[in-house]
Design a protein around this motif. Structure first.
Motif, PDB file in Angstrom:
ATOM      1  N   PHE A 135      11.156  11.621 -22.995  1.00 17.18           N
ATOM      2  CA  PHE A 135      10.563  10.822 -21.921  1.00 17.18           C
ATOM      3  C   PHE A 135      10.313  11.686 -20.684  1.00 17.18           C
ATOM      4  O   PHE A 135       9.234  11.637 -20.085  1.00 17.18           O
ATOM      5  N   LEU A 136      11.310  12.486 -20.299  1.00 12.02           N
ATOM      6  CA  LEU A 136      11.164  13.308 -19.102  1.00 12.02           C
ATOM      7  C   LEU A 136      10.098  14.387 -19.295  1.00 12.02           C
ATOM      8  O   LEU A 136       9.322  14.658 -18.370  1.00 12.02           O
ATOM      9  N   MET A 137      10.041  14.988 -20.471  1.00 17.08           N
ATOM     10  CA  MET A 137       9.011  16.000 -20.731  1.00 17.08           C
ATOM     11  C   MET A 137       7.614  15.383 -20.732  1.00 17.08           C
ATOM     12  O   MET A 137       6.663  15.985 -20.244  1.00 17.08           O
ATOM     13  N   ARG A 138       7.519  14.201 -21.262  1.00 18.25           N
ATOM     14  CA  ARG A 138       6.219  13.520 -21.263  1.00 18.25           C
ATOM     15  C   ARG A 138       5.808  13.158 -19.836  1.00 18.25           C
ATOM     16  O   ARG A 138       4.643  13.295 -19.456  1.00 18.25           O
TER      17      ARG A 138
ATOM     18  N   TYR B 185       6.695  14.727 -17.130  1.00 20.16           N
ATOM     19  CA  TYR B 185       6.321  16.000 -16.494  1.00 20.16           C
ATOM     20  C   TYR B 185       4.914  16.429 -16.928  1.00 20.16           C
ATOM     21  O   TYR B 185       4.108  16.860 -16.098  1.00 20.16           O
ATOM     22  N   ALA B 186       4.592  16.278 -18.193  1.00 18.21           N
ATOM     23  CA  ALA B 186       3.255  16.642 -18.682  1.00 18.21           C
ATOM     24  C   ALA B 186       2.187  15.722 -18.097  1.00 18.21           C
ATOM     25  O   ALA B 186       1.087  16.182 -17.751  1.00 18.21           O
ATOM     26  N   LEU B 187       2.490  14.420 -17.986  1.00 15.86           N
ATOM     27  CA  LEU B 187       1.516  13.485 -17.418  1.00 15.86           C
ATOM     28  C   LEU B 187       1.217  13.783 -15.947  1.00 15.86           C
ATOM     29  O   LEU B 187       0.145  13.447 -15.454  1.00 15.86           O
TER      30      LEU B 187
ATOM     31  N   ALA C  54       6.928  17.040  -9.151  1.00 19.69           N
ATOM     32  CA  ALA C  54       7.365  16.121 -10.213  1.00 19.69           C
ATOM     33  C   ALA C  54       8.576  16.694 -10.934  1.00 19.69           C
ATOM     34  O   ALA C  54       9.520  15.965 -11.257  1.00 19.69           O
ATOM     35  N   LEU C  55       8.575  18.000 -11.187  1.00 20.64           N
ATOM     36  CA  LEU C  55       9.707  18.639 -11.854  1.00 20.64           C
ATOM     37  C   LEU C  55      10.984  18.506 -11.019  1.00 20.64           C
ATOM     38  O   LEU C  55      12.050  18.191 -11.554  1.00 20.64           O
ATOM     39  N   ILE C  56      10.866  18.709  -9.724  1.00 24.72           N
ATOM     40  CA  ILE C  56      12.039  18.596  -8.849  1.00 24.72           C
ATOM     41  C   ILE C  56      12.564  17.160  -8.850  1.00 24.72           C
ATOM     42  O   ILE C  56      13.773  16.931  -8.965  1.00 24.72           O
ATOM     43  N   ILE C  57      11.664  16.191  -8.738  1.00 22.89           N
ATOM     44  CA  ILE C  57      12.081  14.783  -8.754  1.00 22.89           C
ATOM     45  C   ILE C  57      12.764  14.439 -10.076  1.00 22.89           C
ATOM     46  O   ILE C  57      13.814  13.785 -10.098  1.00 22.89           O
ATOM     47  N   ILE C  58      12.201  14.886 -11.171  1.00 17.50           N
ATOM     48  CA  ILE C  58      12.772  14.602 -12.494  1.00 17.50           C
ATOM     49  C   ILE C  58      14.148  15.228 -12.634  1.00 17.50           C
ATOM     50  O   ILE C  58      15.101  14.573 -13.081  1.00 17.50           O
ATOM     51  N   ILE C  59      14.305  16.479 -12.226  1.00 17.95           N
ATOM     52  CA  ILE C  59      15.602  17.165 -12.366  1.00 17.95           C
ATOM     53  C   ILE C  59      16.660  16.517 -11.474  1.00 17.95           C
ATOM     54  O   ILE C  59      17.790  16.294 -11.910  1.00 17.95           O
TER      55      ILE C  59
ATOM     56  N   LYS D 262       9.360   5.420  -9.867  1.00 15.06           N
ATOM     57  CA  LYS D 262       9.053   4.959  -8.508  1.00 15.06           C
ATOM     58  C   LYS D 262       8.784   6.147  -7.587  1.00 15.06           C
ATOM     59  O   LYS D 262       7.820   6.144  -6.821  1.00 15.06           O
ATOM     60  N   GLU D 263       9.627   7.171  -7.650  1.00 10.61           N
ATOM     61  CA  GLU D 263       9.447   8.328  -6.787  1.00 10.61           C
ATOM     62  C   GLU D 263       8.141   9.057  -7.095  1.00 10.61           C
ATOM     63  O   GLU D 263       7.452   9.525  -6.197  1.00 10.61           O
ATOM     64  N   LEU D 264       7.808   9.150  -8.367  1.00  3.82           N
ATOM     65  CA  LEU D 264       6.557   9.817  -8.724  1.00  3.82           C
ATOM     66  C   LEU D 264       5.347   8.993  -8.303  1.00  3.82           C
ATOM     67  O   LEU D 264       4.324   9.542  -7.907  1.00  3.82           O
ATOM     68  N   SER D 265       5.456   7.661  -8.358  1.00  3.93           N
ATOM     69  CA  SER D 265       4.331   6.831  -7.911  1.00  3.93           C
ATOM     70  C   SER D 265       4.191   6.884  -6.395  1.00  3.93           C
ATOM     71  O   SER D 265       3.086   6.805  -5.871  1.00  3.93           O
TER      72      SER D 265
END
Length: 195
Positions: free
Chosen positions: A112-115, A117-119, A126-131, A188-191
């Motif tokens: 899910f997280l890799m997808r 990040y790819a999207l 986005a990588l920082i938010i995800i990590i 939410k953070e990415l949006s």
């Protein structure tokens, strides 16, 4: 003459708990059949996917997530349906269920997280938010699961199913709630980043 009727013999009547456990066994078998049917009807598409796609980390995570389900579901089904297990056998089944279940969920979350990040076109933000989100929710989940593993009590149940894990559902539910909050937070953070 006595008009009182004799009391009915209720020694063979299962209790409400026993009836609920018996229905749980029926549900477990039903889910197993649906799961096997889904594998059977998608197998040719899966072979095509595995043969035609290149090998990468997402494909490996997919294979672990998809095929670790076989031993997980089968052992979990035997664990629920098999009668007369000893306490040590119950602990072995529960330990294997916990390990495989956590591994499957971890692999699914990584996909899910890799997808995600790819999207987001592999954006650094986005990588920082995800990590950050993944770390913020992974640590409490590990603590909850470690506390669960040390506090679990397995109670053998007679004649219906072999054993049940006391306190398992509550603790695992909280770990899953944390997982959902983490995913919602990432989304939410990415949006918000795009607005």
């Amino acid at each position: 003459m006595s008009t009182s009727s004799p009391t009915p013999n209720t020694s063979n009547t299962p209790s409400v708990t026993a009836s609920a456990l018996l229905n749980l066994n029926y549900g477990t078998v039903s889910i197993l059949v649906i799961w096997a049917y889904e594998y059977a009807i998608t197998f040719d598409d899966e072979i095509t996917f595995l043969r035609d796609s290149k090998w990468n980390i997402v494909k490996i995570l997919y294979l672990v997530c998809r095929y670790l389900m076989f031993p997980f579901v089968i052992t979990n089904t035997f664990h629920v349906l098999q009668r007369g297990l000893s306490l040590e056998e119950c602990k072995s089944y529960s330990g294997f269920d916990l390990f495989t279940g956590v591994t499957i969920i971890f692999c699914a979350e990584m996909m899910f997280l890799m997808r995600t990040y790819a999207l987001w076109h592999r954006s650094r933000a986005a990588l920082i938010i995800i990590i950050v989100n993944f770390t913020a929710f992974l640590i409490p989940m590990i603590v909850i699961l470690a506390l669960f593993n040390s506090a679990v009590t397995i109670m053998p149940v007679s004649w219906i199913t072999s054993c049940n894990d006391v306190a398992r559902t509550c603790v695992l539910m909280w770990a899953y709630v944390l997982l959902l909050i983490g995913e919602a937070g990432t989304r939410k953070e990415l949006s918000l980043k795009t607005n």
